[in-house]
Design an enzyme around this catalytic site. Structure first.
Site, short mmCIF file in Angstrom:
data_model
loop_
_atom_site.label_atom_id
_atom_site.label_comp_id
_atom_site.label_asym_id
_atom_site.label_seq_id
_atom_site.Cartn_x
_atom_site.Cartn_y
_atom_site.Cartn_z
CG ASP A 102 7.54 -26.30 20.16
OD1 ASP A 102 8.78 -26.74 19.89
OD2 ASP A 102 6.33 -26.96 20.17
CG HIS A 125 3.28 -23.26 19.82
ND1 HIS A 125 2.58 -23.86 18.94
CD2 HIS A 125 3.89 -24.38 20.48
CE1 HIS A 125 2.47 -25.05 18.84
NE2 HIS A 125 3.79 -25.25 19.86
CG ASP A 154 5.15 -27.21 16.83
OD1 ASP A 154 5.13 -27.80 15.70
OD2 ASP A 154 4.72 -27.69 17.88
CG ASP A 159 -1.66 -24.42 14.93
OD1 ASP A 159 -2.43 -23.60 14.41
OD2 ASP A 159 -1.38 -25.48 14.73
NE ARG A 160 -1.05 -26.27 21.71
CZ ARG A 160 -1.87 -26.95 22.28
NH1 ARG A 160 -2.95 -26.04 22.99
NH2 ARG A 160 -1.95 -28.05 22.27
CG ASN A 196 3.53 -31.41 16.40
OD1 ASN A 196 4.36 -30.61 16.75
ND2 ASN A 196 2.34 -31.73 17.06
CG HIS A 197 1.47 -27.48 16.09
ND1 HIS A 197 -0.14 -26.94 16.31
CD2 HIS A 197 1.55 -28.14 16.98
CE1 HIS A 197 -0.39 -27.44 17.48
NE2 HIS A 197 0.58 -28.34 18.03
CG HIS A 240 8.94 -30.34 15.96
ND1 HIS A 240 9.11 -29.08 16.76
CD2 HIS A 240 7.70 -30.54 16.33
CE1 HIS A 240 7.84 -28.73 17.27
NE2 HIS A 240 7.20 -29.91 17.32
NE ARG A 271 4.08 -35.32 22.06
CZ ARG A 271 4.38 -33.81 22.11
NH1 ARG A 271 3.21 -33.10 22.04
NH2 ARG A 271 5.48 -33.19 22.73
CG HIS A 327 7.07 -32.54 19.75
ND1 HIS A 327 5.90 -32.31 19.29
CD2 HIS A 327 6.94 -33.72 20.02
CE1 HIS A 327 5.12 -33.06 19.01
NE2 HIS A 327 5.90 -34.36 19.58
#
Length: 476
Positions: free
Chosen positions: A217, A219, A246, A249-250, A278-279, A327, A377, A404
């Site tokens: 990731d 991100h 990923d 995001d964030r 997943n993002h 991922h 999660r 992840h």
């Protein structure tokens, strides 16, 4: 006994202040083992779990605290934050309502409650207008006649991506500048077509004198991505990269990361690989900032085109018939093989949904206990070392490489060496004292692990473009 428990809780608080969430959880758990009637021990552990994105565990802890003391406002707060984080807005809304009722002076909670109400309405609206075969956002986009003004001070992009354009782009982004919209559209459309035509599981080998680097990731942490390239070398025909989902995001440079990775994909389509995470999904992008960032820096059409390109991305990469890289992780059913991944038609299903092969590939996590367990999660599931062993043996694999999850050292080798997690966003969200890592693989297929530290970045906070109050929840 009670004093010992408080002392352990205080040690947990010290670890929490040092942003070492796993150690904080260890101490809170020891405190709970000595005294399981103190609700604050559970809410403290819930908060550390939220920091580790273990939202399912956080919900369980907050629920336990509420059972012990139904008037403990902090527990409702934590559970609402955790449910909001996994997009369970209709569950979160009940807890926000309780918090607002019990503490009407709390302006943050009131704002969260109102934001949650909007999200519930929006979810219902989006579901109502969902069209299976909606027209592409590229329809009516006349790139050929789109003018790049003389005042634009960046490199020009013709039909083919060039190293010169990428070099210029890297500097532009470092200096807070944007690409011209024409080039943004051009890059996304070109990569959408490239990745759409790749297999659901890309299969690649590392030739002699070549190297492949696997990154986890990133991100939206653009300056840390550049640090990987500075330390490890920029992509080339002899040095390929695989980014394992990923990208966005964030972090608040998600557009910059996505565009730079896409530009490299254009330049080296056979040596530069992108797996979906997943993002790279609409509901996460709406929640965690990428949609807002696209609209703030470019426009809504850019987001919609990115969304289409994300749903075209491969879901896995098989490296040298030895390492399955994806991922999230493995499956709820031992019968699944590499052939099932090969046969999966990802183009029939744009978003991963709540169940099925695609969801599991993007969302699952390893656990230390054998067998399978519920997800920490609150989405997907967890798989044990025996599950990994059977999968690797059945499919002739040495290991599964996945991402992840934050790892404090940037990577972790688990499940007797058969499950490897790599995470490439150091000092994640500016709030976790973790290292980043990447893995180099040469033609002998030995894994070479490399750790690195975060580098300074301009003073823009993570989640700066999240428009739903998530940024204010980051600090809770």
């Amino acid at each position: 006994m009670a004093e010992d428990a408080v002392a352990l809780k205080n040690k947990g608080n010290d670890a929490f202040k040092a942003k070492d969430w796993p150690t904080a959880i260890e101490y809170y758990t020891k405190a709970i083992d000595l005294n399981d009637k103190e609700p604050s021990f559970f809410t403290n552990r819930a908060q550390a779990n939220i920091k580790l994105e273990a939202y399912g565990y956080a919900i369980a802890d907050a629920t336990k605290a509420i059972e012990i003391n139904p008037d403990f406002i902090k527990a409702y707060y934590r559970r609402a934050v955790a449910n909001t984080s996994i997009l369970k807005h209709s569950d979160a809304i009940h807890d926000w309502k309780v918090v607002v009722r019990k503490n009407p002076a709390d302006k943050t909670a009131k704002a969260q409650y109102e934001a949650c109400q909007k999200m519930v309405k929006r979810d219902a609206f989006l579901k109502a207008i969902e069209i299976a075969d909606a027209p592409s956002a590229a329809e009516g986009l006349d790139l050929e006649n789109m003018i790049v003004e003389d005042s634009y001070d960046g490199a020009k992009l013709k039909d083919e991506m060039t190293q010169e354009f990428i070099d210029d782009m890297i500097e532009r982004f470092k200096n807070g500048k944007k690409l011209h919209k024409k080039y943004v559209f051009q890059i996304i459309l070109a990569v959408k077509e490239l990745v759409y035509n790749e297999a659901t599981m890309v299969e690649t080998k590392v030739a002699p004198d070549h190297k492949l680097t696997v990154c986890g990731d990133t991100h939206g942490q653009y300056f840390d991505l550049l640090e990987i390239f500075r330390l490890n070398g920029f992509p080339s025909e002899k040095h390929g990269y695989l980014f394992n989902g990923d990208f966005v995001d964030r972090g608040s440079w998600s557009c910059e990361i996505a565009l730079l990775l896409y530009a490299y994909k254009m330049l080296f389509p056979k040596f530069f690989f992108l797996n979906r995470g997943n993002h790279e999904t609409d509901d996460m992008n709406r929640m965690y900032g990428f949609e807002g960032e696209c609209k703030a820096k470019y426009n809504e059409r850019v987001f919609k085109l990115f969304s289409e390109s994300f749903s075209a991305l491969p879901l896995a990469t098989l490296i040298g018939d030895k390492y399955l890289t994806l991922h999230g992780g493995l499956f709820s059913d031992d019968a699944i093989t590499l052939d099932d991944i090969r046969k999966l038609n990802r183009h029939n299903q744009r978003q991963p949904g709540q169940a099925g092969l695609m969801m599991e590939m993007l969302w699952t996590d390893p656990q230390t206990a054998p067998g399978r367990g519920p997800s920490k999660r609150g989405v997907g599931l967890q798989f044990g070392p025996d599950v990994t062993k059977r999968f690797c043996e059945k499919n002739g694999l040495e290991a599964v490489i996945r991402s992840h999850e934050v790892r404090m050292e940037g990577y972790e080798v688990e499940h007797d060496g058969r499950c490897i997690t790599v995470f490439s966003a150091p000092k994640y969200c500016d709030s976790t004292e973790n290292k980043g890592a990447y893995i180099n693989i040469e033609s002998d297929y030995k894994l070479q692990f490399n750790k690195f530290d975060a580098v300074p970045h301009p003073d823009i906070k993570p989640m700066a473009y999240a428009n739903n109050g998530m940024s204010s929840m980051m600090g809770m």
